[in-house]
Write an enzyme that holds these catalytic residues in place. Structure first.
Site, PDB file in Angstrom:
ATOM      1  N   CYS A 162       0.844  -1.206   0.000  1.00 38.80           N
ATOM      2  CA  CYS A 162       0.000   0.000   0.000  1.00 38.80           C
ATOM      3  C   CYS A 162       0.875   1.250   0.000  1.00 38.80           C
ATOM      4  O   CYS A 162       1.339   1.696   1.054  1.00 38.80           O
ATOM      5  CB  CYS A 162      -0.929   0.001   1.208  1.00 38.80           C
ATOM      6  N   CYS A 165      -0.454   4.146   2.052  1.00 38.22           N
ATOM      7  CA  CYS A 165      -0.291   4.008   3.509  1.00 38.22           C
ATOM      8  C   CYS A 165       1.158   4.232   3.932  1.00 38.22           C
ATOM      9  O   CYS A 165       1.418   4.854   4.957  1.00 38.22           O
ATOM     10  CB  CYS A 165      -0.683   2.607   3.983  1.00 38.22           C
ATOM     11  N   ASP A 166       2.082   3.696   3.180  1.00 32.63           N
ATOM     12  CA  ASP A 166       3.453   3.584   3.680  1.00 32.63           C
ATOM     13  C   ASP A 166       4.504   4.428   2.950  1.00 32.63           C
ATOM     14  O   ASP A 166       5.653   4.473   3.389  1.00 32.63           O
ATOM     15  CB  ASP A 166       3.886   2.099   3.641  1.00 32.63           C
TER      16      ASP A 166
END
Ligand code: NDP
Length: 338
Positions: A162, A165-166
């Site tokens: 992701c 997200c990261d």
């Protein structure tokens, strides 16, 4: 349709396995107003809303309790947490909030569903059978991984599926991303906001991505595409983080090592909808089809929310949003049911 909750049920015991089992057995002839399948942000949000509407939902946690957030570390884009929050902690809070109201949360997974007539029937891996007037499906999707042993060991330690997200954790770092579709191009482009260099590892000598997305990636000076490149291993579990990859060029037949700080996967997602494929309408990739601006599926009384029906946004906050929608729609459906 049969009256929801025709036999008033008691709350599930929270003590021993055998007492929960006994309770489940006793519940087999009760028609629950709402049964929720799945325990990610969508499922728990649906539980919070249906519980607060006195629908006393039953929630089956499924095979990966808490969903995809339980395999990430810091979550910094979920509103309400200015300092960020650990994925597993966030999901624990979701569960606690659902349990605070009258949600019965059961540590089991649906294994068979009969949605052909109401009340619907759901069977579980613990051999319990539940009947319900509405079903909210929130079984999520799973990111596809290559299946390498070290890839699993380094998940959350430099391996991620992701970018949204990261990506933030890779400021000025060197990153590799595998995949050649729209997701890979979009995520590689997104990652250049942070990384000093993004290597796209594409197994063929062309992208699968649409022309516009491919051109955007190819035109980005921070992105370097490595064609005909397959990933054979991820290093280094002993260091506790990603330090490099073993790559194979399928044109030259050469295997080589490449140092990197992060390894992202963008080789597609698989929605967890196998259970419903014969009963509900799905698209070609298996995502449940819902009516526009709604979580209603092709069967009245069955609602789908979160990543099992959303292949576009796939965020915890959007999953929670559609979980809320499903709960409100289930409530309205029950009000209108005779
Ligand atoms: P896709 O299935 O479109 O692409 C998957 C990519 O991963 C392909 O390049 C494929 O290679 C590669 N791949 C698959 N398995 C492996 C493997 N084992 N090893 C190496 N490479 C592998 O998935 P996406 O997630 O990219 O897209 C899914 C859908 O979502 C598509 O319809 C896409 O158009 C859409 N989408 C749209 C976006 C937008 O419009 N903004 C953004 C993101 C997605 P190969 O080609 O060789 O099979």
């Amino acid at each position: 349709m049969p009256a929801a909750n025709s036999k008033r049920r008691s709350s599930a015991p929270r003590s021993t396995h055998s007492s929960i089992h006994q309770w489940c057995r006793e519940m087999s002839d009760v028609v629950h107003p709402t049964l929720i399948i799945g325990s990610g942000p969508a499922g728990y949000t649906a539980a919070i809303y249906t519980a607060r509407a006195n629908l006393r939902p039953l929630l089956l946690k499924g095979m990966q309790p808490g969903g995809q957030l339980t395999i990430t570390t810091d979550v910094e884009n979920y509103p309400g947490f200015p300092e960020g929050v650990l994925g597993p902690e966030l999901m624990e809070s979701f569960e606690k909030q659902a349990a605070r109201f009258d949600t019965t949360i059961l540590p089991e997974a649906a294994t068979k569903v009969d949605l052909s007539s109401r009340p619907f029937t759901i069977e579980t891996n613990l051999e319990h059978t539940f009947r319900c007037a509405t079903v909210i499906i929130s079984t999520g999707a799973s990111a596809n991984y290559l299946g390498l042993e070290n890839e699993t060991k380094l998940q959350g330690r430099g391996v991620s599926a992701c970018a949204t997200c990261d990506g933030f954790f890779f400021k000025d770092k060197d990153i590799c991303i595998v995949g050649g579709g729209d997701s890979a191009c979009e995520e590689a482009t997104f990652l250049t906001k942070y990384a000093s260099k993004v290597h796209m590892l594409v197994r063929r000598d062309e992208f699968r991505a649409s022309k516009i997305m491919a051109e955007r990636a190819l035109g980005n000076p921070k992105i370097e595409v490595q064609w005909n490149t397959e990933v054979r291993d991820v290093h280094d579990p002993a260091a506790g983080k990603v330090t490099g990859l073993t790559l194979y060029n399928n044109k030259t037949g050469k295997t080589f090592e490449q140092a990197t700080d992060g390894f992202f996967l963008a080789i597609g997602h698989t929605p967890n909808t196998q259970l419903f494929k014969d009963a509900l309408r799905t698209d070609a990739s298996g995502y449940l089809i819902t009516k526009p601006d709604s979580t209603a599926t092709s069967i009245p009384g069955v609602f789908a929310c979160g990543d099992c029906q959303d292949h576009v946004y796939r965020q915890a906050v959007t999953a929670a949003g559609t979980g809320c929608m499903a709960a409100l729609e289930a409530e309205r459906f029950l009000e209108g049911a005779d």
